[in-house]
Design a protein around this motif. Structure first.
Motif, PDB file in Angstrom:
ATOM      1  N   ASP A 202       0.840  -1.208   0.000  1.00 47.85           N
ATOM      2  CA  ASP A 202       0.000   0.000   0.000  1.00 47.85           C
ATOM      3  C   ASP A 202       0.872   1.253   0.000  1.00 47.85           C
ATOM      4  O   ASP A 202       0.577   2.218  -0.712  1.00 47.85           O
TER       5      ASP A 202
ATOM      6  N   LYS B 177       2.422   1.551  -3.523  1.00 46.96           N
ATOM      7  CA  LYS B 177       1.446   2.070  -4.499  1.00 46.96           C
ATOM      8  C   LYS B 177       1.250   3.576  -4.316  1.00 46.96           C
ATOM      9  O   LYS B 177       1.225   4.334  -5.289  1.00 46.96           O
ATOM     10  N   LYS B 178       1.121   3.991  -3.064  1.00 49.88           N
ATOM     11  CA  LYS B 178       0.938   5.418  -2.766  1.00 49.88           C
ATOM     12  C   LYS B 178       2.146   6.225  -3.242  1.00 49.88           C
ATOM     13  O   LYS B 178       1.996   7.286  -3.835  1.00 49.88           O
TER      14      LYS B 178
ATOM     15  N   ASP C  15      -0.236  -7.586  -5.830  1.00 56.96           N
ATOM     16  CA  ASP C  15      -0.803  -7.474  -4.482  1.00 56.96           C
ATOM     17  C   ASP C  15      -1.882  -8.536  -4.302  1.00 56.96           C
ATOM     18  O   ASP C  15      -2.877  -8.561  -5.033  1.00 56.96           O
TER      19      ASP C  15
END
Length: 177
Positions: A120, A123-124, A159
């Protein structure tokens, strides 16, 4: 590289050629996947740079990047991540967020996050920092921008907790690339 090192080993400690050869040996070992052998050479090279060329910020950052890459090669991603974040902060302050070196370092941060299974966060980082900076400063069709886009698509796809929207986004990105 080892033969070069032996040739320059007898030179004075402050000799820039000795430093250059030390760095080349560490990088050669690192590039050939010999991380355990590379680590002490890269650490010595960085210590040498810090002692004798402490005023050369870019020279120090380059040594730190080599060290972080070697740590990553050894699977020590947590240590590499700390170092990459330190380098990134200094690059943002000195070069700005849109400089190619800064973009490269932010990409290294995202890659370390992937290896640490912090998907996460990765990805951010790709979505909010790396890709926008690359598109803005390098252009959407630049090779590095395309590689970063592909990396984001891979993270989205790999993911295990991905959503349908993640898969659609990954597909869209790969079609664009």
């Amino acid at each position: 590289a080892r033969a070069m090192w032996k040739t320059y080993l007898g030179r004075p400690v402050t000799d820039d050629k000795r430093s250059m050869v030390m760095g080349q040996l560490g990088n050669a070992l690192n590039s050939n996947g010999r991380y355990t052998e590379a680590l002490p050479v890269i650490e010595a090279s960085l210590a040498f740079r810090r002692r004798w060329w402490s005023h050369e910020e870019e020279f120090i950052r380059t040594g730190q990047c080599h060290l972080a890459a070697c740590l990553g090669g050894l699977g020590r991603y947590d240590e590499a991540l700390v170092l990459y974040r330190e380098i990134y902060a200094r690059e943002v302050a000195t070069l700005g967020v849109s400089h190619e070196h800064t973009i490269g370092t932010s990409c290294n941060i995202a890659n370390a996050l992937v290896h640490l299974k912090l998907l996460d966060d990765a990805k951010k980082m790709y979505r909010d920092q790396v890709l926008p900076a690359a598109r803005r400063s390098l252009g959407a069709d630049h090779n590095f921008t395309l590689i970063i886009s592909r990396n984001l698509a891979i993270v989205l796809y790999d993911d295990l907790e991905r959503t349908r929207d993640d898969l659609l986004e990954a597909e869209t990105i790969l079609q664009d690339v």
